[in-house]
Design a protein around this motif. Sequence first.
Motif, PDB file in Angstrom:
ATOM      1  N   THR A   3       0.831  -1.204   0.000  1.00 27.92           N
ATOM      2  CA  THR A   3       0.000   0.000   0.000  1.00 27.92           C
ATOM      3  C   THR A   3       0.863   1.250   0.000  1.00 27.92           C
ATOM      4  O   THR A   3       1.803   1.364   0.796  1.00 27.92           O
ATOM      5  CB  THR A   3      -0.904   0.028   1.240  1.00 27.92           C
ATOM      6  N   VAL A  90      -3.894   4.788  -1.431  1.00 30.30           N
ATOM      7  CA  VAL A  90      -4.819   5.419  -0.489  1.00 30.30           C
ATOM      8  C   VAL A  90      -4.452   6.896  -0.419  1.00 30.30           C
ATOM      9  O   VAL A  90      -3.279   7.244  -0.241  1.00 30.30           O
ATOM     10  CB  VAL A  90      -4.725   4.781   0.908  1.00 30.30           C
ATOM     11  N   HIS A 106      -9.834   0.680   4.274  1.00 29.49           N
ATOM     12  CA  HIS A 106      -9.709   0.825   2.819  1.00 29.49           C
ATOM     13  C   HIS A 106      -9.265  -0.490   2.183  1.00 29.49           C
ATOM     14  O   HIS A 106      -9.818  -0.919   1.167  1.00 29.49           O
ATOM     15  CB  HIS A 106      -8.724   1.940   2.479  1.00 29.49           C
ATOM     16  N   SER A 188      -9.547   5.770  -2.161  1.00 27.08           N
ATOM     17  CA  SER A 188      -8.508   4.808  -2.523  1.00 27.08           C
ATOM     18  C   SER A 188      -8.930   4.038  -3.763  1.00 27.08           C
ATOM     19  O   SER A 188     -10.126   3.954  -4.082  1.00 27.08           O
ATOM     20  CB  SER A 188      -8.234   3.831  -1.369  1.00 27.08           C
TER      21      SER A 188
END
Length: 279
Positions: A3, A90, A106, A188
Amino acid sequence: MKTTVIVPTYNRPGELGLCLRSLARQSVPIGEVVVADDGSGEETRRMVRDFADSRACPFPVRHVWQEDQGFRKPRILNEAVRNATGEYLVFLDGDCMAQRHFVREHLRTAGTDSILGGKRVELGRELSARILAKGEPVTALSFRLLRDALTGDTRKAEEAVRIRSPLLRRLLRRDRIMDDGIWGCNFSLPKELFYRVNGCDEEFLDGSIEDNDLGIRVLNSGGRVRSVRALAVVFHLWHPVTWNFHGEKYLHNRRILERRIAEKEPRCVNGIDRRISRG
């Protein structure tokens, strides 16, 4: 998935410090944070460097900067994504603080064809000043915040209440978000989907409704807009509004959105890959 959290900022080093500290306390690991800087001065550069070098920072931090030539947030966001190494993106504005499960929610809700959108608690002016003076991020609903919502300037405190029950979310309509309801402070999507719609449209002239456009293009491309309201919670620090509904820049932006909807455009022209044509 690895991420990348992308944090746009412009000359608000105090707010950005609170934002980064809130990300350092997330309940799941973050692969990296990319600060997308639209031309801030040396104070912001120094703050990012000091935080990245501190023991409190649990993730790599990249600082992507461009020269200050007025509002060019879509451009620096595209450049930040070019520098991102994560598969999932994100976005959290640099004047916001994230509740500790923000990233987890998310990721838990993510889908390959979906852009996720949440809302924010809008902290009042005096409360924001106290938080900045203290230097400690707000990451949960508190008595002081509730009191300011009742007697002060804080708005939308109900957005801080996390609701996990699918049934209760449906009953309270927290599972819904408007088709163009993507807010830049809290959204996101997979990096592949960001590229599919050609990223942020650099034709937008101010920070009014440029973030709504991403959700519209995802829908036009056959994807989905899904809600993480009351799951991914964000607290927004007060600052003066820099645009209005009657300004020429806002009207220019509105014309782009109206065309996007009318012609069902899935991609923009002036985006992360300028070789992509409209249609």
